[in-house]
Design an enzyme around this catalytic site. Structure first.
Site, short mmCIF file in Angstrom:
data_model
loop_
_atom_site.label_atom_id
_atom_site.label_comp_id
_atom_site.label_asym_id
_atom_site.label_seq_id
_atom_site.Cartn_x
_atom_site.Cartn_y
_atom_site.Cartn_z
N SER A 214 -4.81 -9.69 -3.37
CA SER A 214 -5.20 -10.67 -4.39
C SER A 214 -4.00 -11.51 -4.82
CB SER A 214 -5.76 -9.95 -5.61
OG SER A 214 -4.75 -9.15 -6.20
N ASN B 124 0.83 -1.21 0.00
CA ASN B 124 0.00 0.00 0.00
C ASN B 124 0.86 1.26 0.00
OD1 ASN B 124 -2.11 -1.71 0.06
ND2 ASN B 124 -2.64 -1.39 2.21
N HIS C 40 5.82 -0.47 -2.79
CA HIS C 40 5.30 0.26 -3.96
C HIS C 40 5.31 1.78 -3.74
CE1 HIS C 40 3.10 -3.61 -5.41
NE2 HIS C 40 4.36 -3.57 -5.78
#
Ligand code: NAD
Length: 228
Positions: free
Chosen positions: A173, A88, A105
């Protein structure tokens, strides 16, 4: 010696804080095609649109609060040596009190030079504008990793995951690579948990206990067990 507990989180942990996940809407992220807002090609084609997209995400992050899942993870530090590796770009783990968070990220609350990735800066407020320059005179961009860009913190993240005695994945996911490969760096025999109401159906066959709950319910339950 305290056991090392590593949390690997994805967009699902922040869903109940009101921040949209990415893949739950068929690859549309807040009604934008990711190719138009989250790639180097998008930045070259229309940097103002990319800045607007991330400014809006940053405003939402600023207005959001950590939820019970972020808070429960921070409580684990009472007993464990905890490291959070997150996909996140929001700062909700830190705001909940986690002290060791690696953002593989990037971080939406920071800007980065577009010619020298080592130059990053905190963003004052929620807006980053065209015309705001780094000390080398190049346009500042959000300090986030776009699709198609390399993930420079992957080796550090792999080392952290390989040091885990307990490994917890929350709200991912596991479809975004190379980040998703991190689960294969866990040592054999380590206790592994996956908290996600959906996610890949194969987690149990890979040795995870799959807790099929939303993060704000499932993570506090798991943390009670781990602290108990
Ligand atoms: P993803 O969108 O691909 O997957 C989200 C996962 O969260 C799914 O498995 C879904 O079942 C689960 N989920 C949805 N609601 C949940 C809830 N309430 N509790 C627990 N799980 C829930 O997300 P990803 O795997 O993190 O990959 C997408 C990429 O997009 C990431 O790299 C991330 O950087 C980026 N992203 C970040 C944010 C953020 O910083 N908050 C938001 C959107 C996307």
């Amino acid at each position: 010696m305290r056991q090392k507990l590593v949390v690997f989180s994805g967009a699902g942990i922040s869903a109940e804080s009101g921040l949209a996940t990415f893949r739950d809407n068929d690859g549309l992220w807040e009604n934008h095609d990711v190719h138009e807002v989250a790639t180097m090609g998008a930045w070259r084609a229309n940097p103002a649109l990319v800045q607007r997209f991330y400014n809006e995400r940053r405003r939402q992050v600023r207005d959001a609060s950590p939820n019970a899942a972020h808070e429960a993870i921070a409580r684990l530090e009472d007993v464990f040596d905890v490291a959070v590796v997150t996909q996140n770009i929001d700062d909700l783990h830190e705001r909940a009190g986690s002290s060791d968070v690696l953002h593989i990220h990037g971080q939406i609350v920071r800007s980065r030079s577009s010619v020298d990735s080592s130059l990053t800066y905190p963003i004052d407020g929620w807006e980053l504008s065209m015309g705001e320059l780094c000390e080398k005179g190049s346009q500042l961009r959000p300090d986030v990793v776009w699709f198609g860009e390399s993930v420079p913190l992957m080796s550090e993240a792999s080392r952290i995951v390989a040091s885990a005695d307990v490994f917890v994945v929350v709200g991912s996911s596991l479809q975004v690579y190379p980040a998703a490969d991190l689960i294969y760096h866990v040592r054999p025999g380590v206790l592994k948990y996956f908290v996600d109401p959906a996610g890949p159906g194969t987690m149990e066959s890979q040795g995870f206990e799959h807790i099929r709950e939303k993060a704000a319910v499932g993570v506090p339950l798991l943390v009670e067990r781990l602290l108990g």
